[in-house]
Design a protein around this motif. Structure first.
Motif, PDB file in Angstrom:
ATOM      1  N   PRO A  93       0.446   8.682   6.011  1.00 40.81           N
ATOM      2  CA  PRO A  93       0.119   6.949   5.719  1.00 40.81           C
ATOM      3  C   PRO A  93      -1.375   7.036   4.642  1.00 40.81           C
ATOM      4  CG  PRO A  93       0.845   7.759   7.758  1.00 40.81           C
ATOM      5  CD  PRO A  93       0.860   8.670   7.411  1.00 40.81           C
ATOM      6  N   ALA A  94      -1.988   8.051   5.597  1.00 37.86           N
ATOM      7  CA  ALA A  94      -3.694   8.506   4.656  1.00 37.86           C
ATOM      8  C   ALA A  94      -3.399   8.283   3.251  1.00 37.86           C
ATOM      9  CB  ALA A  94      -4.584   9.137   4.947  1.00 37.86           C
ATOM     10  N   MET A  95      -2.252   8.965   2.760  1.00 34.64           N
ATOM     11  CA  MET A  95      -1.956   8.863   1.028  1.00 34.64           C
ATOM     12  C   MET A  95      -1.411   7.970   0.779  1.00 34.64           C
ATOM     13  SD  MET A  95      -0.573  12.698  -0.342  1.00 34.64           S
ATOM     14  CE  MET A  95      -1.751  13.198  -0.109  1.00 34.64           C
ATOM     15  N   ILE A  96      -1.254   7.420   1.599  1.00 39.23           N
ATOM     16  CA  ILE A  96      -0.384   6.028   0.480  1.00 39.23           C
ATOM     17  C   ILE A  96      -1.184   5.648   0.273  1.00 39.23           C
ATOM     18  CG2 ILE A  96       1.783   4.213   0.716  1.00 39.23           C
ATOM     19  CD1 ILE A  96       3.610   6.628   2.177  1.00 39.23           C
ATOM     20  N   SER A  97      -1.743   4.892   1.785  1.00 37.71           N
ATOM     21  CA  SER A  97      -3.395   4.086   1.716  1.00 37.71           C
ATOM     22  C   SER A  97      -3.549   4.009   0.260  1.00 37.71           C
ATOM     23  CB  SER A  97      -3.945   4.207   3.043  1.00 37.71           C
ATOM     24  OG  SER A  97      -4.892   3.102   2.892  1.00 37.71           O
ATOM     25  N   SER A  98      -4.218   5.412   0.607  1.00 33.27           N
ATOM     26  CA  SER A  98      -5.298   5.919  -0.717  1.00 33.27           C
ATOM     27  C   SER A  98      -4.287   5.383  -1.569  1.00 33.27           C
ATOM     28  CB  SER A  98      -5.741   7.169  -0.765  1.00 33.27           C
ATOM     29  OG  SER A  98      -6.485   7.866  -1.616  1.00 33.27           O
ATOM     30  N   TYR A  99      -3.527   5.652  -2.142  1.00 32.60           N
ATOM     31  CA  TYR A  99      -2.448   5.229  -3.727  1.00 32.60           C
ATOM     32  C   TYR A  99      -2.234   3.563  -3.846  1.00 32.60           C
ATOM     33  CZ  TYR A  99      -1.445   9.879  -5.076  1.00 32.60           C
ATOM     34  OH  TYR A  99      -1.346  11.274  -5.739  1.00 32.60           O
ATOM     35  N   MET A 100      -1.987   3.219  -2.383  1.00 34.95           N
ATOM     36  CA  MET A 100      -2.090   2.055  -2.598  1.00 34.95           C
ATOM     37  C   MET A 100      -3.931   1.483  -3.650  1.00 34.95           C
ATOM     38  SD  MET A 100      -0.081   0.971   0.807  1.00 34.95           S
ATOM     39  CE  MET A 100      -0.363  -1.295   0.601  1.00 34.95           C
ATOM     40  N   MET A 101      -4.883   1.818  -2.829  1.00 35.19           N
ATOM     41  CA  MET A 101      -6.047   1.523  -3.082  1.00 35.19           C
ATOM     42  C   MET A 101      -6.324   1.836  -4.323  1.00 35.19           C
ATOM     43  SD  MET A 101      -9.190   1.822  -0.181  1.00 35.19           S
ATOM     44  CE  MET A 101      -8.043   3.952   0.919  1.00 35.19           C
ATOM     45  N   ARG A 102      -5.368   3.486  -5.143  1.00 34.27           N
ATOM     46  CA  ARG A 102      -6.129   3.000  -5.867  1.00 34.27           C
ATOM     47  C   ARG A 102      -4.796   2.239  -7.644  1.00 34.27           C
ATOM     48  NH1 ARG A 102      -5.106   9.358  -8.399  1.00 34.27           N
ATOM     49  NH2 ARG A 102      -6.616   9.678  -7.108  1.00 34.27           N
ATOM     50  N   PHE A 103      -3.675   1.874  -6.866  1.00 39.50           N
ATOM     51  CA  PHE A 103      -3.248   1.225  -7.859  1.00 39.50           C
ATOM     52  C   PHE A 103      -2.974   0.137  -7.512  1.00 39.50           C
ATOM     53  CE2 PHE A 103      -1.396   5.525  -8.065  1.00 39.50           C
ATOM     54  CZ  PHE A 103      -1.427   5.963  -9.498  1.00 39.50           C
ATOM     55  N   HIS A 104      -3.809  -0.804  -6.472  1.00 41.36           N
ATOM     56  CA  HIS A 104      -4.506  -2.024  -6.213  1.00 41.36           C
ATOM     57  C   HIS A 104      -3.041  -2.458  -6.338  1.00 41.36           C
ATOM     58  CE1 HIS A 104      -8.752  -1.484  -8.201  1.00 41.36           C
ATOM     59  NE2 HIS A 104      -8.053  -0.869  -9.428  1.00 41.36           N
ATOM     60  N   VAL A 105      -2.045  -2.452  -4.935  1.00 42.25           N
ATOM     61  CA  VAL A 105      -0.635  -3.210  -4.491  1.00 42.25           C
ATOM     62  C   VAL A 105      -1.207  -3.261  -3.401  1.00 42.25           C
ATOM     63  CG1 VAL A 105       0.433  -2.211  -6.104  1.00 42.25           C
ATOM     64  CG2 VAL A 105       0.018  -0.633  -4.172  1.00 42.25           C
ATOM     65  N   ASP A 106      -0.492  -4.307  -2.767  1.00 49.03           N
ATOM     66  CA  ASP A 106      -0.519  -4.836  -1.697  1.00 49.03           C
ATOM     67  C   ASP A 106       0.256  -4.313  -0.774  1.00 49.03           C
ATOM     68  OD1 ASP A 106       1.347  -6.419  -2.471  1.00 49.03           O
ATOM     69  OD2 ASP A 106       0.060  -7.997  -1.795  1.00 49.03           O
ATOM     70  N   ASP A 107       1.674  -3.068  -1.337  1.00 53.74           N
ATOM     71  CA  ASP A 107       2.962  -2.772  -0.379  1.00 53.74           C
ATOM     72  C   ASP A 107       3.189  -1.855  -0.925  1.00 53.74           C
ATOM     73  OD1 ASP A 107       5.582  -2.947   0.587  1.00 53.74           O
ATOM     74  OD2 ASP A 107       5.878  -4.741  -0.454  1.00 53.74           O
ATOM     75  N   PRO A 108       3.594  -0.626   0.146  1.00 51.62           N
ATOM     76  CA  PRO A 108       3.940   0.502  -0.717  1.00 51.62           C
ATOM     77  C   PRO A 108       4.406   0.385  -1.409  1.00 51.62           C
ATOM     78  CG  PRO A 108       3.850  -0.113   2.022  1.00 51.62           C
ATOM     79  CD  PRO A 108       3.492  -0.543   1.378  1.00 51.62           C
ATOM     80  N   GLU A 109       5.665   0.115  -0.796  1.00 51.01           N
ATOM     81  CA  GLU A 109       7.232  -0.401  -1.728  1.00 51.01           C
ATOM     82  C   GLU A 109       6.802  -0.369  -3.504  1.00 51.01           C
ATOM     83  OE1 GLU A 109       9.988   0.754  -0.548  1.00 51.01           O
ATOM     84  OE2 GLU A 109       9.649   0.482   0.961  1.00 51.01           O
ATOM     85  N   LYS A 110       5.437  -1.372  -4.123  1.00 50.45           N
ATOM     86  CA  LYS A 110       5.118  -1.409  -4.729  1.00 50.45           C
ATOM     87  C   LYS A 110       4.723  -0.404  -5.857  1.00 50.45           C
ATOM     88  CE  LYS A 110       4.310  -6.412  -3.827  1.00 50.45           C
ATOM     89  NZ  LYS A 110       3.991  -7.748  -3.952  1.00 50.45           N
ATOM     90  N   LEU A 111       4.363   1.114  -5.181  1.00 50.60           N
ATOM     91  CA  LEU A 111       3.612   2.138  -5.809  1.00 50.60           C
ATOM     92  C   LEU A 111       4.474   3.019  -6.518  1.00 50.60           C
ATOM     93  CD1 LEU A 111       1.757   3.537  -2.950  1.00 50.60           C
ATOM     94  CD2 LEU A 111       0.944   2.734  -4.469  1.00 50.60           C
ATOM     95  N   PRO A 112       3.418   2.428  -8.008  1.00 51.68           N
ATOM     96  CA  PRO A 112       4.158   3.787  -8.584  1.00 51.68           C
ATOM     97  C   PRO A 112       3.952   5.271  -8.776  1.00 51.68           C
ATOM     98  CG  PRO A 112       2.037   3.005  -9.797  1.00 51.68           C
ATOM     99  CD  PRO A 112       2.468   2.127  -8.366  1.00 51.68           C
ATOM    100  N   VAL A 113       4.935   5.773  -9.305  1.00 51.65           N
ATOM    101  CA  VAL A 113       5.294   7.603  -9.089  1.00 51.65           C
ATOM    102  C   VAL A 113       3.910   7.995  -9.876  1.00 51.65           C
ATOM    103  CG1 VAL A 113       6.645   9.222  -9.085  1.00 51.65           C
ATOM    104  CG2 VAL A 113       7.468   7.515  -8.369  1.00 51.65           C
ATOM    105  N   PHE A 114       3.082   7.851  -9.070  1.00 54.41           N
ATOM    106  CA  PHE A 114       1.726   8.650  -9.822  1.00 54.41           C
ATOM    107  C   PHE A 114       2.387  10.396 -10.476  1.00 54.41           C
ATOM    108  CE2 PHE A 114      -2.272  10.917 -10.057  1.00 54.41           C
ATOM    109  CZ  PHE A 114      -2.997   9.458 -11.021  1.00 54.41           C
TER     110      PHE A 114
END
Length: 210
Positions: A76-97
């Protein structure tokens, strides 16, 4: 060199970076990162010179590649970090880095590995976490690690600190590292200089045995 029992204590840069016991780590020199550093031309020039000198000396060269985990295996912490990096408010919106097979994930062509180089896939900002890198070093009798690549204040700094804590002679090639943030890069080099060696590519090459 000094001896303490059976321990060899290297004193000079030439002893420390003897190619017989030294590895050059090229950290995450992938298209998506190289194309966004603040000093691309200068970085590429220094990194290429370091690579050429290392290979000419017979030094082992290893590349790392950011290799993303599926979300179900990310904390969860890693997902949260990626959400902040990519400026998204929903983990489902995260791109594949750095998605495997994408152009951004490939190693930059001017710095590409050669036949005898090794490419290590990894999932964290430390080369020692979640990999067998430490075992590889011990098997190859590596005592010194030179770090170059991107980003200075993230993976390079994390890995260099871990290397020092694990007992390796550790050198950060200051002008063969970079970042999208000049401030982050410079702050990391200043901080690292208190715990590991920070040297220019010219100084490393000057002391390298061929």
């Amino acid at each position: 060199m000094k001896l303490l029992g059976s321990k060899k204590i290297y004193e000079t840069m030439e002893e420390i970076i003897n190619p017989e016991h030294t590895m050059l780590v090229m950290w995450d020199v992938q298209n998506g990162l190289v194309n966004n550093v603040f000093n691309k031309n200068e970085f590429l020039s220094s990194a290429k010179r370091l690579l050429e000198a290392a290979r000419a000396s017979g030094m082992k060269v290893l590349y790392t590649k950011i290799t993303p985990l599926p979300k179900e295996y990310m904390s969860p912490a890693m997902i949260s970090s990626y959400m902040m990096r990519f400026h998204v408010d929903d983990p489902e919106k995260l791109p594949v880095f750095m998605a495997p097979g994408s152009s951004e994930a490939e190693i930059y062509d001017e710095l590409r590995p050669k036949e005898n180089d090794y490419v290590l896939n990894k999932h964290t900002a430390s080369i020692f976490i979640g990999t067998i890198f430490d075992n590889m070093l011990k098997a190859a009798k590596i005592e010194t690690i030179i770090f170059a690549g991107i980003a200075t204040e993230i993976g390079v700094e994390s890995s260099a600190r871990d290397a020092g804590n694990l007992g390796y002679y550790t050198i950060v090639a200051s002008d063969a590292c970079s970042s999208s943030s000049r401030d982050g890069h410079e702050a990391a080099l200043k901080s690292l200089s208190s715990v590991v060696m920070v040297s220019t590519v010219d100084d490393i090459i000057k002391n390298l045995k061929y």
